[in-house]
Design a protein around this motif. Structure first.
Motif: not given
Length: 228
Positions: A168-190
């Motif tokens: 339906d024209g939607i993408d699933s986007v996966h992103a990573e944020y890497v810091f020296p002491d921690a890592t976060w990820t986010q998956t969202f629809l766009s």
């Protein structure tokens, strides 16, 4: 957690996969300067999707009066100096109007088209006579320049790891944020929107693009379609 959204890493994760601690660490970019150049100093701004207040605080420092809205109470706990409202943007009705309504963070690209329509209706509902809506769009290559990586001067790395069509024209986007002491990820629809599709979406809710504020077309000033 909303279907299609996910987040990992230390601390609270909001229903759309955002990590509160991550967003508290991220620096604000040039967005407040773009907004300040498009709005008279001191006007009332309704900021939709304020998060932890990165832009809120910068706008307050520039002399604006800000009402900050977010659906996450944990995000709003980080906001200082502004009136805050907790609730979904697409259903917001404060019964008042503002000189500027701000829809940043690429929210206009919500995967659910009905949510996008609701957000734009909220913008129109809260817009004072003579006011404007300032909207942040995704860049032209947001969905195609993948994978990509950026090392921030503050010492962390942002990666867009993948963009996958889910129908339906939607993408699933996966992103990573890497810091020296921690890592976060986010998956969202766009939902990708060409400039023509974006302007059609505005017109459906009684708005029109008055002008593009940045050369890359990411920031747009919109006004009621019937305004001369």
């Amino acid at each position: 957690m909303r279907a299609g959204y996910e987040g990992t890493g230390p601390g609270e994760i909001t229903p759309d996969g955002c990590a509160v601690e991550l967003y508290a660490r991220l620096p604000v970019g040039d967005e407040p300067d773009v907004i300040a150049a498009a709005a008279p100093t001191g006007v009332r701004i309704l900021e939709l999707g304020c998060g932890v207040g990165r832009m809120t605080h910068a706008l307050l420092a520039r002399g604006f009066e800000v009402t900050a809205v977010d659906e996450s109470a944990e995000m709003l706990e980080r906001v200082r100096g502004a009136r805050t409202v907790c609730g979904p943007i697409e259903r917001l009705d404060l019964g008042e109007t503002f000189d500027v309504v701000l829809l940043a963070s690429f929210l206009v690209h919500a995967g659910d088209a009905e949510v996008r329509r609701g957000m734009l209706r909220t913008c129109v509902r809260h817009l004072a006579e003579g006011g404007c809506v300032l909207i942040q769009r995704e860049g032209a290559d947001f969905h195609t320049d993948v994978p990509r990586e950026r090392v921030d001067p503050a010492g962390f790395t942002v990666r867009t790891v993948s963009v996958e069509p889910v129908g339906d024209g939607i993408d699933s986007v996966h992103a990573e944020y890497v810091f020296p002491d921690a890592t976060w990820t986010q998956t969202f629809l766009s939902r990708p929107l060409t400039p023509e599709q974006f302007e059609t979406a505005l017109a459906e809710e009684g708005l029109r693009a008055d002008r593009y504020l940045t050369e890359d077309g990411i920031w747009v000033r919109a006004v009621p379609a019937d305004r001369v």
